[in-house]
Enzyme design. Structure first.
Site, PDB file in Angstrom:
ATOM      1  N   GLN A  30       1.041  -1.487   0.005  1.00  0.00           N
ATOM      2  CA  GLN A  30       0.018   0.092  -0.064  1.00  0.00           C
ATOM      3  C   GLN A  30       0.872   1.132   0.157  1.00  0.00           C
ATOM      4  O   GLN A  30       0.474   2.190  -0.688  1.00  0.00           O
ATOM      5  CB  GLN A  30      -0.952   0.070   1.118  1.00  0.00           C
ATOM      6  CG  GLN A  30      -2.009   1.023   1.095  1.00  0.00           C
ATOM      7  CD  GLN A  30      -3.089   0.392   0.028  1.00  0.00           C
ATOM      8  OE1 GLN A  30      -3.325  -0.545  -0.227  1.00  0.00           O
ATOM      9  NE2 GLN A  30      -3.711   1.500  -0.549  1.00  0.00           N
ATOM     10  N   SER A  79      -6.303   0.978   4.363  1.00  0.00           N
ATOM     11  CA  SER A  79      -6.920  -0.233   3.599  1.00  0.00           C
ATOM     12  C   SER A  79      -7.462  -1.267   4.292  1.00  0.00           C
ATOM     13  O   SER A  79      -6.978  -2.249   4.998  1.00  0.00           O
ATOM     14  CB  SER A  79      -5.902  -0.512   2.395  1.00  0.00           C
ATOM     15  OG  SER A  79      -6.477  -1.637   1.617  1.00  0.00           O
ATOM     16  N   HIS A 108      -8.102  -4.040   2.592  1.00  0.00           N
ATOM     17  CA  HIS A 108      -7.450  -4.988   2.035  1.00  0.00           C
ATOM     18  C   HIS A 108      -6.439  -5.574   3.102  1.00  0.00           C
ATOM     19  O   HIS A 108      -6.028  -6.701   3.052  1.00  0.00           O
ATOM     20  CB  HIS A 108      -6.573  -4.817   0.540  1.00  0.00           C
ATOM     21  CG  HIS A 108      -7.791  -4.977  -0.541  1.00  0.00           C
ATOM     22  ND1 HIS A 108      -8.048  -5.827  -1.220  1.00  0.00           N
ATOM     23  CD2 HIS A 108      -8.431  -3.771  -1.071  1.00  0.00           C
ATOM     24  CE1 HIS A 108      -9.007  -5.668  -2.056  1.00  0.00           C
ATOM     25  NE2 HIS A 108      -9.368  -4.356  -2.033  1.00  0.00           N
ATOM     26  N   ASP A 142     -11.445  -8.551  -3.706  1.00  0.00           N
ATOM     27  CA  ASP A 142     -12.332  -8.177  -4.738  1.00  0.00           C
ATOM     28  C   ASP A 142     -12.685  -9.251  -5.517  1.00  0.00           C
ATOM     29  O   ASP A 142     -11.838 -10.239  -5.748  1.00  0.00           O
ATOM     30  CB  ASP A 142     -11.525  -7.120  -5.684  1.00  0.00           C
ATOM     31  CG  ASP A 142     -10.965  -5.976  -5.040  1.00  0.00           C
ATOM     32  OD1 ASP A 142     -11.844  -5.501  -4.067  1.00  0.00           O
ATOM     33  OD2 ASP A 142     -10.008  -5.372  -5.328  1.00  0.00           O
ATOM     34  N   GLU A 165     -18.168   0.355  -5.468  1.00  0.00           N
ATOM     35  CA  GLU A 165     -17.276  -0.702  -6.054  1.00  0.00           C
ATOM     36  C   GLU A 165     -17.885  -2.003  -5.830  1.00  0.00           C
ATOM     37  O   GLU A 165     -18.005  -2.552  -4.796  1.00  0.00           O
ATOM     38  CB  GLU A 165     -15.898  -0.668  -4.931  1.00  0.00           C
ATOM     39  CG  GLU A 165     -15.103   0.454  -5.351  1.00  0.00           C
ATOM     40  CD  GLU A 165     -13.828   0.266  -4.526  1.00  0.00           C
ATOM     41  OE1 GLU A 165     -13.438  -0.629  -3.947  1.00  0.00           O
ATOM     42  OE2 GLU A 165     -12.954   1.266  -4.607  1.00  0.00           O
TER      43      GLU A 165
END
Length: 292
Positions: free
Chosen positions: A172, A198, A200, A207, A256
């Site tokens: 990141q 983040s 993630h 995703d 998203e």
């Protein structure tokens, strides 16, 4: 602000066409706010702990019934929301600040602590992968839930792929700094989460892609079978679409449809039943449209 984007209802085709024209006008990167951009810079060396892909976890049963997959998470710290928050009605409560908690809320007002957090139980789920290395990893709880969800989707004729999973603090840093160098910090903050902010990095989010390969990381992904199925059924396995259509004044990120977040079957199902679109609203925390 649009409040008609409840669970099971997608944005109108006209609205998506308008949004696509908005992207073409020069704000396209905003839709990729928290996910891997298609032209992300190369990862620079990092002092944060390195993570190597671990062997795939054993696939869970293909039973269509959702499985409880929260057993490995800690529930020792009371959550931060007001007792009036919708989530307070659930019998089990989890921390909103512990990175090992399924109810962790990470946004532009709520960074990870520690900032360079690395999940202790990263594994590679037994699902169809579109990535390799650290991006193919999830924490073990999310991985088990993803296996169950991908299997259920396949039984319905829908092929999902794991398009981006875990992202380390070092990754990141490199991604965000590349945007700052190229476009300045203000624009970078619309295109990439700052290091330590983040989802993630937590292992709780990933995703998805569609097996047909269409519209990856684009607004039109909302119409792909994988996105339609996940939006309608993800809650059965503990997942929510983290950045829903037209709720960026609350979440800080544009729509998203590919970004799924595990919060547990009870909470995700309750959110869907109540028609609540964001985890900020459900857990009773303040909106985070931008960094303080």
């Amino acid at each position: 602000m649009c409040h008609n984007c409840v669970a099971g209802l997608g944005p109108s085709a006209a609205s998506r066409r308008s949004f696509a024209r908005f992207l073409a006008a020069g704000a396209g990167l905003t839709v990729l706010a928290a996910c891997t951009p298609p032209e992300a810079p190369a990862v620079a060396p990092s002092s944060s702990p390195s993570v190597s892909a671990s062997p795939a976890v054993t696939s869970v049963s293909a039973s269509p019934s959702p499985v409880p997959v929260e057993s490995s998470t800690a529930a020792v710290e009371p959550p931060a929301p007001s007792p009036a928050s919708p989530s307070a009605a659930l019998p089990r409560q989890f921390s909103l600040t512990d990175p090992a908690s399924p109810w962790l809320v990470v946004n532009k007002h709520r960074p990870l602590v520690p900032a360079d957090y690395v999940p202790a139980d990263l594994v590679q789920p037994n699902v169809q992968l579109a990535v390799s290395g650290e991006a193919a990893l999830l924490n073990s709880t999310t991985a088990a839930a993803a296996e169950a969800m991908f299997a259920a989707a396949a039984r319905d004729g829908v092929v999902m792929t794991l398009a981006s999973g875990y992202r380390s603090y070092g990754t990141q840093v490199a991604t965000y700094n590349g945007y700052v160098a190229a476009r300045g910090q203000a624009d970078a903050d619309t295109a990439s989460a700052r290091p330590g902010y983040s989802e993630h990095q937590t292992g709780w989010a990933f995703d998805i892609g569609d097996g047909g390969g269409g519209c990856g990381f684009q607004p039109c992904f909302a119409d792909q079978p994988a996105a339609v199925w996940a939006k309608a059924n993800g809650h059965r396995f503990g997942f929510v679409v983290r950045y829903p259509w037209m709720f960026h004044p609350i979440t800080g990120y544009y729509y998203e449809p590919w970004h799924l977040r595990f919060i547990g079957v009870e909470a995700a199902t309750d959110m869907a039943a109540r028609g609540i679109s964001t985890v900020e609203e459900y857990f009773g925390v303040e909106a985070a449209p931008g960094y303080p």
